[in-house]
Design an enzyme around this catalytic site. Structure first.
Site, PDB file in Angstrom:
ATOM      1  N   SER A 470       0.832  -1.203   0.000  1.00  0.00           N
ATOM      2  CA  SER A 470       0.000   0.000   0.000  1.00  0.00           C
ATOM      3  C   SER A 470       0.873   1.263   0.000  1.00  0.00           C
ATOM      4  O   SER A 470       1.651   1.486  -0.924  1.00  0.00           O
ATOM      5  CB  SER A 470      -0.960  -0.033   1.187  1.00  0.00           C
ATOM      6  OG  SER A 470      -1.944   0.961   1.089  1.00  0.00           O
ATOM      7  N   ASP A 737      -9.522  -4.179  -5.601  1.00  0.00           N
ATOM      8  CA  ASP A 737      -8.932  -3.070  -4.859  1.00  0.00           C
ATOM      9  C   ASP A 737      -9.158  -1.762  -5.621  1.00  0.00           C
ATOM     10  O   ASP A 737      -8.919  -1.696  -6.828  1.00  0.00           O
ATOM     11  CB  ASP A 737      -7.424  -3.327  -4.704  1.00  0.00           C
ATOM     12  CG  ASP A 737      -6.710  -2.274  -3.889  1.00  0.00           C
ATOM     13  OD1 ASP A 737      -7.375  -1.347  -3.378  1.00  0.00           O
ATOM     14  OD2 ASP A 737      -5.482  -2.379  -3.753  1.00  0.00           O
ATOM     15  N   HIS A 767      -8.034  -4.991  -0.304  1.00  0.00           N
ATOM     16  CA  HIS A 767      -6.801  -4.253  -0.047  1.00  0.00           C
ATOM     17  C   HIS A 767      -6.321  -4.561   1.372  1.00  0.00           C
ATOM     18  O   HIS A 767      -7.107  -4.608   2.307  1.00  0.00           O
ATOM     19  CB  HIS A 767      -7.089  -2.752  -0.192  1.00  0.00           C
ATOM     20  CG  HIS A 767      -5.894  -1.873  -0.055  1.00  0.00           C
ATOM     21  ND1 HIS A 767      -5.151  -1.454  -1.145  1.00  0.00           N
ATOM     22  CD2 HIS A 767      -5.305  -1.308   1.024  1.00  0.00           C
ATOM     23  CE1 HIS A 767      -4.175  -0.678  -0.731  1.00  0.00           C
ATOM     24  NE2 HIS A 767      -4.253  -0.584   0.591  1.00  0.00           N
TER      25      HIS A 767
END
Length: 808
Positions: A470, A737, A767
């Site tokens: 991320s 995502d 995610h």
């Protein structure tokens, strides 16, 4: 999975025989229903879209006719109406999905990697249609039964009808993107006014239906109970947070209200929507950091892999020299992080499955930072494992605002065991207290320190991998870009899991999925990136009040509860939408200044020059992919902290494209004026009206940030000459995502430059799956895929090989 009749046949032995028989009948029916649902799910995945739609329409018409004949009762009228709505929305959705599916392949990385936001949107809509098809079959088969739970089935049908209606709206928005974007582009590249109109319209859509009964319908079934637990915890946490914020405290009444969220999906969905719209970044920082408290972190470590070394180190803020890759006889000075708060130590965590040479040295012991009862005291051992040939430098995710290496320690311990290599995880400073570029400076400093002192970490440093998820994936790319700019060693490869590569305010097909994503809603994403970008934070709170005593980490400088009713998700524009191109000059901030301004502060103070704000307003990804910035030898370099690389640098590096990149671009007012005049609503067919948020239209003030196109913040916008410096990149993304298009477009840019890159897309997971690695088989497999990619980087190739083709 729906439980139709409660607890089944487990009754006391003295229960009447007739009651036991009835319970056994219920249990058998329930098992048949569950088995039928699984079979139906497999069947609908094999159906083509047209067949699925026609089957649903036929069942809806049959159920509609049945309930219409049941008299004038309110329940029968609602059931008839909901099936009429399902029929209408299914028939309207099919052609929109068909169009998206017919062109989706044009946006894939390659034929072996069929993934992009258009595909994901179609898949999500199919999941909703499949659930409604199964539920319609169930109703048709059981509507005459005395055990048919009318109210329950009606509520579920109404919830999924609302979801289907919103998905139809998203399909029309996706069609609008398809007609407006550059050929092959996934990100919206219309003029600023059209972008603002589009986002202003999008954020008004109703979201609560996706957070109640429909929560996580698009994900693998094993994830859904976890999401339900998180949603209940979130709304309860938000209720207590609100009461603390307003000074009311936690009362029996508030606890009762929190308990209702667990049993009332509609109430929970509405409260979930209110929270994500109204509570600021400090709430999310506090909520995400719950896993950092001692009790929960201790429990997580008890169930994780046992390692010999897990030590928190504090790297002193001291400058050191690094050899240049081009000429090791020359060195460059690596200065400690200085942005915003001045020089300060950088915290890192060393994790190693075995105790290796150097890891118990006096020099390393002098850097150990105590963690209280969790700190490990290493005793000298007569035999130590030799130094590993490789090293993994890890950068954690958390939206740039939350979590530390402690949150990610469970899966990092597993990595250390499986890879047999030490792992150094960086605890960078978090926004909004330390916005961009502080985190990047700290990660770069820690990376360089690890390369220079790898012997202390139990590694010879022959192979070094940067890995992150991320926000950490974003920092992995930008750390590598900065290492190349400094001329020092870049990592041998990067493994980035679901990275964020485009932080600019823009829409894409996968970003549309944020409307229903419980872990990454649009407004939450906006608040995090706004904090990282250094957006203005309003302070209405009592400075002596602390947020949630159990956290003890976040000071109460949060905004009032309804501040984000005015701003809400509109901060998507507030945080990103300034296409400026200011450069920081080496002489703009003195080198000796201990407390330096942020990039945004420095840029705001600069007068506009040849590369002023207006010059980048029409710059697009297409422009960046066509032209680089090779002809910049006479231009000063953009330094994140307004510092130069010194005379030892072999050449100056310009981090933003020059004027030639966008000199042929059209002015914003000229670009697609016809499309802008039509507006967004023109894309909805006559008679279709999506559901709107209860707060009504949100004001969309456009805030201009001078760093929104900085390639060290949005690496997808980096010019070709910068991306050429990246090592081999392995990306593991999630099909569902909202950040999927970031990965696809970044991989496509690297592939277009001839850089070795692989993209693997896992299905049906949200995610952040690395933090859920122990949850189910699917998350374990996805985490194992990340380990496999790291192993590819750490394995010394026998001979130079051609770029690896991506595999799915």
């Amino acid at each position: 999975m729906e439980s139709v009749w409660g607890t089944g046949p487990s009754r006391a032995a003295g229960a009447p025989a007739s009651k036991r028989a009835k319970d056994e009948s219920k249990s058998r029916s329930r098992r048949r229903w569950r088995k039928g649902k699984t079979k139906a799910s497999r069947l609908t995945h094999s159906m083509d879209l047209h067949t699925m739609t026609q089957s649903l329409v036929t069942l809806a018409e049959d159920n509609m006719a049945f309930f219409s004949s049941q008299g004038p009762g309110e329940t029968a009228r609602r059931l008839s109406g909901v099936f009429a709505g399902i029929r209408e929305q299914a028939l309207g959705l099919e052609p929109a999905l068909g169009r998206l599916l017919s062109v989706a392949h044009l946006f894939d990385l390659d034929a072996e990697t069929p993934a992009n936001g258009y595909r994901s949107l179609v898949h999500t809509a199919r999941c909703c249609l499949a659930h409604l098809l199964h539920k319609s079959r169930y109703v048709a088969s059981n509507r005459r039964s005395i055990f048919f739970r009318t109210s329950h089935n009606l509520a579920e049908l109404e919830a999924y009808l609302a979801a289907l209606t919103q998905l139809r709206a998203l399909a029309y928005y996706a069609q609008h993107l398809l007609a407006t974007n550059q050929p092959g582009g996934l990100f919206f590249e219309g003029d600023e006014g059209l972008t603002a109109d589009f986002l202003r319209e999008y954020v008004t859509l109703h979201k609560g239906c996706f957070y109640g009964r429909c929560l996580g319908f698009q994900f693998t079934p094993a994830i859904r109970p976890f999401l339900q637990t998180i949603s209940i915890g979130l709304v309860s946490f938000g209720e207590h947070y609100k009461r603390k914020e307003t000074g009311l405290g936690v009362t029996a009444s508030s606890l009762f209200t929190s308990g209702r969220f667990a049993i009332d999906p509609e109430l929970r969905g509405a409260e979930f929507e209110r929270i994500i719209q109204n509570l600021d970044v400090h709430f999310w920082k506090a909520f995400w950091n719950i896993t950092e408290i001692e009790v929960l972190s201790s429990l997580a470590n008890m169930t994780s892999t046992t390692v010999r070394v897990s030590r928190l180190l504090s790297l002193p803020p001291e400058a050191f020299e690094m050899p240049l890759t081009a000429d090791p006889k020359l060195t460059v000075t690596i200065s400690p992080p200085l942005a915003h708060t001045g020089p300060g130590p950088v915290l890192v965590r060393l994790i190693s499955y075995d105790l290796r040479e150097g890891q118990d040295s006096k020099e390393l012991n002098s850097l150990v930072k105590s963690e209280g009862p969790r700190s490990l005291e290493l005793r000298p051992r007569p035999q130590q494992a030799p130094r590993s040939q490789s090293l993994v430098v890890h950068i954690h995710g958390g939206g740039f605002v939350a979590q530390t290496s402690k949150s990610h320690e469970p899966y990092l311990k597993s990595w250390a065991q499986e890879l047999g290599t030490p792992i150094l995880s960086i605890d960078y400073s978090l926004a909004p207290e330390a916005p961009f570029p502080r985190a990047l400076e700290e990660c770069f400093y820690a990376y360089c320190w690890a390369v220079k002192h790898c012997a202390l970490l139990g590694s010879t440093g022959e192979r070094i991998c940067l890995a992150g998820d991320s926000a950490g994936g974003n920092l992995c790319f930008t750390v590598s870009l900065r290492a190349a700019a400094f001329g020092v060693r870049v990592p041998d490869g990067i493994m980035a899991a679901y990275p964020a590569t485009m932080l600019q305010s823009t829409a894409s097909p996968s970003r549309l999925l944020s409307l229903m994503d419980p872990l990454l809603p649009l407004s939450v994403l906006t608040k995090c990136v706004s904090a990282y970008a250094g957006g203005e934070i309003e302070d209405h709170s009592d400075p002596n009040q602390k947020a949630l005593g159990m956290m003890g980490l976040v000071q109460r400088d949060t905004a009032l509860l309804f501040r984000d009713l005015r701003l809400g998700a509109s901060s998507w524009l507030h945080s990103f939408l300034d296409l400026s191109g200011h450069k920081s000059h080496a002489n703009s901030v003195p080198m000796a200044e201990p407390m330096r301004r942020s990039v945004s502060e420095a840029a705001l103070a600069q007068p506009e020059g040849p590369l002023g704000t207006d010059s980048f307003k029409s710059l697009t990804l297409h422009d960046l992919s066509l032209k680089g910035n090779s002809d910049t030898s006479g231009s000063p370099d953009l330094s994140l902290s307004a510092e130069t690389l010194g005379p030892s640098m072999p050449s100056n590096v310009n981090f933003l494209p020059g004027p030639d990149v966008h000199k042929d671009a059209k002015a914003p007012g000229e670009l697609r004026a016809k499309d802008r005049g039509q507006g967004v609503l023109a894309n909805f067919p006559e008679g279709f009206h999506p559901r709107r948020a209860s707060q009504g239209p949100t004001r969309m003030p456009i805030y201009s940030s001078p760093i929104v196109k900085n390639p060290f913040m949005s690496p997808l916008l980096a010019p070709d000459s910068m991306l050429q410096s990246l090592p081999p990149v392995h990306i593991v993304a999630c099909a569902l995502d909202p950040m999927l298009d970031d990965s696809v477009m970044f991989a496509r840019r690297l592939r277009g430059l001839g850089k070795p890159v692989t993209l693997c897309v896992v299905e049906d997971l949200p995610h952040g799956f690395l933090s859920l690695a122990a949850l189910c088989r699917e998350t374990r497999q996805a985490a194992a895929l990340c380990v496999e990619r790291i192993r590819l980087i750490l394995t010394q190739p026998a001979a130079p090989a051609a770029p690896t083709e991506p595999r799915v």
